[in-house]
Design an enzyme around this catalytic site. Structure first.
Site, PDB file in Angstrom:
ATOM      1  N   SER A 124       0.837  -1.195   0.000  1.00  0.00           N
ATOM      2  CA  SER A 124       0.000   0.000   0.000  1.00  0.00           C
ATOM      3  C   SER A 124       0.870   1.241   0.000  1.00  0.00           C
ATOM      4  O   SER A 124       1.968   1.264   0.561  1.00  0.00           O
ATOM      5  CB  SER A 124      -0.924   0.005   1.210  1.00  0.00           C
ATOM      6  OG  SER A 124      -0.213   0.417   2.360  1.00  0.00           O
ATOM      7  N   LYS A 125       0.360   2.245  -0.644  1.00  0.00           N
ATOM      8  CA  LYS A 125       1.112   3.477  -0.794  1.00  0.00           C
ATOM      9  C   LYS A 125       1.419   4.088   0.577  1.00  0.00           C
ATOM     10  O   LYS A 125       2.493   4.619   0.805  1.00  0.00           O
ATOM     11  CB  LYS A 125       0.287   4.461  -1.618  1.00  0.00           C
ATOM     12  CG  LYS A 125       1.132   5.587  -2.172  1.00  0.00           C
ATOM     13  CD  LYS A 125       0.331   6.452  -3.094  1.00  0.00           C
ATOM     14  CE  LYS A 125       1.247   7.398  -3.864  1.00  0.00           C
ATOM     15  NZ  LYS A 125       0.498   8.211  -4.803  1.00  0.00           N
ATOM     16  N   ARG A 126       0.464   3.946   1.446  1.00  0.00           N
ATOM     17  CA  ARG A 126       0.611   4.514   2.776  1.00  0.00           C
ATOM     18  C   ARG A 126       1.863   3.996   3.484  1.00  0.00           C
ATOM     19  O   ARG A 126       2.526   4.707   4.214  1.00  0.00           O
ATOM     20  CB  ARG A 126      -0.634   4.168   3.612  1.00  0.00           C
ATOM     21  CG  ARG A 126      -1.195   5.362   4.355  1.00  0.00           C
ATOM     22  CD  ARG A 126      -1.765   4.982   5.718  1.00  0.00           C
ATOM     23  NE  ARG A 126      -1.211   5.797   6.781  1.00  0.00           N
ATOM     24  CZ  ARG A 126      -0.078   5.544   7.413  1.00  0.00           C
ATOM     25  NH1 ARG A 126       0.665   4.518   7.056  1.00  0.00           N
ATOM     26  NH2 ARG A 126       0.336   6.324   8.388  1.00  0.00           N
TER      27      ARG A 126
ATOM     28  N   GLY B 145       4.530   3.110   2.072  1.00  0.00           N
ATOM     29  CA  GLY B 145       5.758   3.384   1.336  1.00  0.00           C
ATOM     30  C   GLY B 145       5.922   2.602   0.045  1.00  0.00           C
ATOM     31  O   GLY B 145       6.968   2.672  -0.575  1.00  0.00           O
TER      32      GLY B 145
END
Length: 489
Positions: A264-266, A268
Site C-alpha cells: 500500500s502506498k501509505r 511506502g
RNA sequence: GCCCCCAUGGACUAACGGUUAGGUCACCACUCUUUCAAGGUGGCAGUGGCGGUUCGAUUCCGCCUGGGGGCACCA
C-alpha cells in the site's frame, strides 16, 4: 487460434508494481505465443478514473518497454499538444466509449429473462447488509426484485426510482474452471448472489463490462491478479448466459509488502515510475518482476528480455504470493548496468544529469567521468553524487579534515608540476617513485592525495582521476586543501 | 459469518514419491585492491503443526494453524 491477451487496468490512482507485473506476464505470454497484447482501459468507475492515471499507466508500460498492439496511444499533434487516441480493430479501448455494447447485451439478458430490473435504493441495500451482518448470514442481495410484476415495476418507477439491471444467478450450480496456473477451481452458485451488471446511470459494472469486452475483443487468455479469482465464476455465468466461448483463465499470485501485508502506498509502496525516476533500468525491473512469481527449473536469475520471452510459460508461474525485495532489484540493476557502455549509461542518465546541473559540461567529459565511476553505479540516480566532485569549483573538505601532514602534499605538488605527460600511468610511476625516495608507504601518500583532490575517502581509481582532472586542477586542489587544513604554502 | 486461494532459510525460488533439500539476494568472514564499490572463496540459515497413504513423503490425502483475496450501483 492465435493468442490474444489484454492488460485491463482501471485508471484510478498510480501504476503500482502488481499491475506492472500483470502487464508484463500478459506481454511475455503474448510474445512467447506470437500473439497480440491489448491495452484496455477499464474506466467505468466514473468517480475515481483520472486522465493522470491513464498517463501513468502508459508511461509505466513505456518504461518497461512493453508495447501494445491495440489500445490507446498518446499522440502529439502538429501544435505539440498531446492527444489520447485508440488504435486497433476491436476498439474503442476505453470502456466509457463502449457503453452501447453493454446496454445492448444487458437488454438481451433482460429479454431472455436471465436478468431483471431492480429498484432497490442504496439505503435499502445498506439496511439489508446490516441486517445480514447482524444475523451473521451470508452477505448479498436477497433477490427481492426478482419477480416483480409489471404493475409493481410501474409503481416503483413512478416513485422516481431508477432501476439497475441485475444478473439472475442460477441456483444449485457447480461452476468449475481450470486455472492455467492453479489447476481446477470450483464454486457453488448458491454462494453467489444476484449482482448488478448495469448501474442506474446505464454504465456497466466491472464483471459485465469485462466479459462483454473480452468476448468482443476475442481475448483467448485472461491473465490477471489473484484478487479476481472470486470474480471468475460470476463471469463464467455471464459467458454461459450468452453461450459465448469461455477464455482460459490464469490468476497470478499477489505481490506483498516486506511485512507480508498488502502493498500500500501509505506504507511506502512506490509507483513503478518512481523506480524509473531513481534510475532502475527497464531491463532490471523487467527481469526482477519476471522472477517475482515465475522461475525456470534451474532457478536462473539473470535474464535479458528476449530470453524471458522465449522461456516464459504460465505453467511455471507460482501459486504463492511473493514479497517485493528492493535488494534483489538493486543487485539485478547492477548486473544489467554492467552490460551497458558508458555511452549508453550517459544517454539513459541524461535527464538526471541535467537535473543535477551537470549538463553544462561537454558530453565528452561527462562520458569520461561516467566511465571512471562506471562500476560503482548501482542506479542512475547515483551518478551525480559519484561524478559531481570531478566538476566542482570548490571541494568540501569536511570529511577529511583530520589529515595533518601538509608537507607531504606540498612536495607531491612539485612532483606533479614536473610531469609533462599527465597520463594515469606516468603519474602513478612518478608518485610511486616519490614514495620510495621519501621512504613513505604508498598509503601515506595515496590517501592524502585522494583527499586533496576529491574531499572524500572513496572514489575512482586515483591516477585515472588525476588524469581526468588535469594537472592544473590537481595542483589547485592540493593547494586549496593544504590551505584549508592550515598548512603554509 | 460465508466462499476461494496459498504455505521450502530473512527475501525470490529449485527438487518424475527416493537429493548430504540445490541456486540467487541479503547477512557474516576471508581474499583481491591506493580508497569505495565490484569480483573471488567460504559460512550462517529452510520443508508451519498433527495425522494418514507408502518400503520411503518437501512432493499425494485430511484436519489444524497462519497468511492473503473476495462476498458493492469499486475494479
Amino acid at each position: 487460434m492465435s493468442v490474444r491477451v489484454r492488460f485491463a487496468p482501471s485508471p484510478t490512482g498510480y501504476f503500482h508494481i502488481g499491475s506492472a507485473r500483470t502487464a508484463l506476464y500478459n506481454w511475455l505470454y503474448a510474445k512467447n505465443h506470437r500473439g497480440k497484447f491489448i491495452l484496455r482501459i477499464e474506466d467505468t468507475d466514473e468517480v475515481r478514473s483520472t486522465v493522470h492515471s491513464i498517463r501513468s499507466i502508459i508511461n509505466g508500460l513505456k518504461y518497461l518497454g512493453i508495447k501494445w498492439d491495440e489500445g490507446p496511444f498518446i499522440i502529439k499533434n502538429e501544435r505539440g499538444d498531446e492527444q489520447i487516441l485508440s488504435r486497433g480493430d476491436y476498439g474503442p479501448y476505453f470502456q466509457t466509449l463502449r457503453k452501447n455494447f453493454y446496454s445492448k447485451f444487458a437488454d438481451e439478458l433482460l429479454k431472455k429473462d436471465l436478468a431483471y430490473l431492480c429498484f432497490c435504493t442504496q439505503e435499502e441495500l445498506e439496511e439489508m447488509r446490516k441486517k445480514q451482518m447482524k444475523e451473521k448470514k451470508p452477505i448479498g442481495y436477497d433477490g427481492r426484485c426478482r419477480n416483480l410484476s409489471v404493475k409493481e415495476r410501474e409503481k416503483l418507477r413512478a416513485e422516481g426510482r431508477q432501476p439497475v439491471v441485475r444478473f439472475k444467478v442460477p441456483q444449485g450450480k457447480k461452476i468449475t474452471f481450470v486455472d492455467l496456473v492453479r489447476g481446477e477451481i470450483s464454486f457453488n452458485s448458491d454462494d453467489i448472489k444476484d449482482f448488478v451488471i448495469l448501474r442506474a446511470t446505464g454504465s456497466p459494472t466491472y464483471n459485465f463490462a469485462c466479459v462483454v469486452d473480452d468476448h468482443l475483443m476475442e481475448i483467448t487468455d485472461v491473465i490477471r491478479g489473484e484478487d479476481h479469482i472470486s470474480n471468475t465464476p460470476k463471469q463464467i455465468l455471464i459467458y454461459e448466459a450468452f453461450s459465448w466461448e469461455i477464455p482460459n483463465f490464469a490468476h497470478l499470485p499477489m505481490i506483498l509488502d516486506v511485512d507480508g501485508s498488502r502493498l500500500s502506498k501509505r506504507k511506502g509502496a512506490r509507483s513503478l515510475l518512481e523506480y524509473e525516476d531513481e534510475g532502475f533500468l527497464k531491463e532490471a525491473m523487467v527481469n526482477y518482476l519476471a522472477l517475482l512469481g515465475w522461475g525456470t527449473q534451474d532457478s536462473q536469475n539473470f535474464f535479458e528480455i528476449p530470453e524471458l520471452i522465449e522461456k516464459f510459460s504460465l505453467s511455471r508461474v507460482n501459486t504463492s504470493p511473493a514479497i517485493f525485495d528492493e535488494n534483489k532489484l538493486l543487485w539485478l540493476n547492477i548486473q544489467h548496468l554492467k552490460k551497458l557502455s558508458a555511452e549508453e549509461i550517459f544517454k539513459r542518465s541524461y535527464k538526471i544529469l541535467k537535473e543535477a546541473g551537470l549538463d553544462v559540461y561537454p558530453e565528452g567529459f561527462l562520458k569520461k567521468a561516467i566511465e571512471l565511476e562506471k562500476e560503482k553505479i548501482k542506479k542512475l540516480r547515483d551518478i551525480p553524487v559519484l561524478i559531481g566532485f570531478l566538476f566542482a569549483d570548490e571541494i568540501d573538505y569536511k570529511e577529511v579534515l583530520e589529515f595533518e601532514k601538509p608537507e607531504i602534499l606540498l612536495k607531491l605538488k612539485e612532483i606533479l608540476k614536473n610531469i609533462s605527460d599527465f597520463k594515469a600511468q606516468e603519474i602513478e610511476r612518478k608518485v610511486r617513485e616519490f614514495c620510495k625516495e621519501q621512504n613513505l608507504r604508498t598509503k601515506e601518500v595515496f590517501h592524502p592525495l585522494r583527499w586533496a583532490l576529491s574531499g572524500r575517502k572513496w572514489g575512482p581509481s586515483l591516477f585515472a582521476m588525476c588524469e581526468f582532472l588535469g594537472k592544473e586542477v590537481c595542483i589547485k586542489r592540493i593547494e586549496k586543501f593544504v590551505e584549508v587544513i592550515g598548512g603554509k604554502k
